[in-house]
Design a protein around this motif. Sequence first.
Motif, PDB file in Angstrom:
ATOM      1  N   LYS A  35      79.160  34.912   4.915  1.00 52.34           N
ATOM      2  CA  LYS A  35      77.811  35.382   5.206  1.00 52.34           C
ATOM      3  C   LYS A  35      77.473  36.673   5.011  1.00 52.34           C
ATOM      4  O   LYS A  35      76.371  37.283   5.311  1.00 52.34           O
ATOM      5  CB  LYS A  35      77.550  35.020   6.876  1.00 52.34           C
ATOM      6  N   LYS A  36      78.655  37.505   4.838  1.00 54.89           N
ATOM      7  CA  LYS A  36      78.642  39.072   4.737  1.00 54.89           C
ATOM      8  C   LYS A  36      77.886  39.621   5.929  1.00 54.89           C
ATOM      9  O   LYS A  36      77.015  40.324   5.912  1.00 54.89           O
ATOM     10  CB  LYS A  36      77.937  39.511   3.493  1.00 54.89           C
ATOM     11  N   ALA A  37      78.451  39.189   6.896  1.00 47.30           N
ATOM     12  CA  ALA A  37      77.996  39.742   8.335  1.00 47.30           C
ATOM     13  C   ALA A  37      79.024  40.451   9.021  1.00 47.30           C
ATOM     14  O   ALA A  37      79.821  39.769   9.816  1.00 47.30           O
ATOM     15  CB  ALA A  37      77.409  38.760   9.238  1.00 47.30           C
ATOM     16  N   ARG A  46      83.579  48.084   2.825  1.00 50.98           N
ATOM     17  CA  ARG A  46      84.443  47.546   1.921  1.00 50.98           C
ATOM     18  C   ARG A  46      84.137  45.978   1.243  1.00 50.98           C
ATOM     19  O   ARG A  46      84.520  45.802   0.238  1.00 50.98           O
ATOM     20  CB  ARG A  46      85.845  47.124   2.774  1.00 50.98           C
ATOM     21  N   HIS A  47      83.151  45.411   1.666  1.00 49.07           N
ATOM     22  CA  HIS A  47      82.617  43.995   1.260  1.00 49.07           C
ATOM     23  C   HIS A  47      81.019  44.365   0.670  1.00 49.07           C
ATOM     24  O   HIS A  47      80.575  43.321   0.557  1.00 49.07           O
ATOM     25  CB  HIS A  47      82.636  43.029   2.370  1.00 49.07           C
ATOM     26  N   GLY A  48      80.734  45.674   0.380  1.00 48.26           N
ATOM     27  CA  GLY A  48      79.464  45.520  -0.386  1.00 48.26           C
ATOM     28  C   GLY A  48      78.528  46.717   0.265  1.00 48.26           C
ATOM     29  O   GLY A  48      77.501  47.051  -0.437  1.00 48.26           O
ATOM     30  N   GLY A  49      78.821  47.205   1.306  1.00 50.40           N
ATOM     31  CA  GLY A  49      77.951  48.267   1.950  1.00 50.40           C
ATOM     32  C   GLY A  49      77.718  47.988   3.333  1.00 50.40           C
ATOM     33  O   GLY A  49      77.696  47.018   3.851  1.00 50.40           O
TER      34      GLY A  49
END
Length: 146
Positions: A35-37, A46-49
Amino acid sequence: MLENDVWMCFVFYSTLLILKMYVIAIITGQVRLRKKAFANPEDAVRHGGVQYCRIDPYVERCRRAHRNDMENIFPFFFLGAVYSMTGPSYSVAQIHFLVFFLGRVLHSVAYLLSFKAPTRSFAYVIAQVPCVSMAIQILMDVASFA
């Protein structure tokens, strides 16, 4: 203690419960990644911003399931350990431990998969019955010392 069958049964189910808690923690981490949370800015970067340092409802559901495990399984460890030392019948103790374990597994599944009410509540109550039973039996065994 290794010769006490009730204690060994308790250790078996306690270990399964710890493994179940690890699984919930791993699921929570995987959901965070999917979920990129992320809870921390350094993880988000580290995982995109930094925009991924955010709250996601399903991640929070996983976290609540894990927290609920801690709130219920840790007291079981105490009760089960003391109960094991009171000399209960092996078959009765085994039923206590098994019912608690199955209730907690059902509770976690119901929590993570958002089963309709009252499934989660039912699982919670089922798992509490052996804990209350063990607590009462412990109190009856030690009441004369109070």
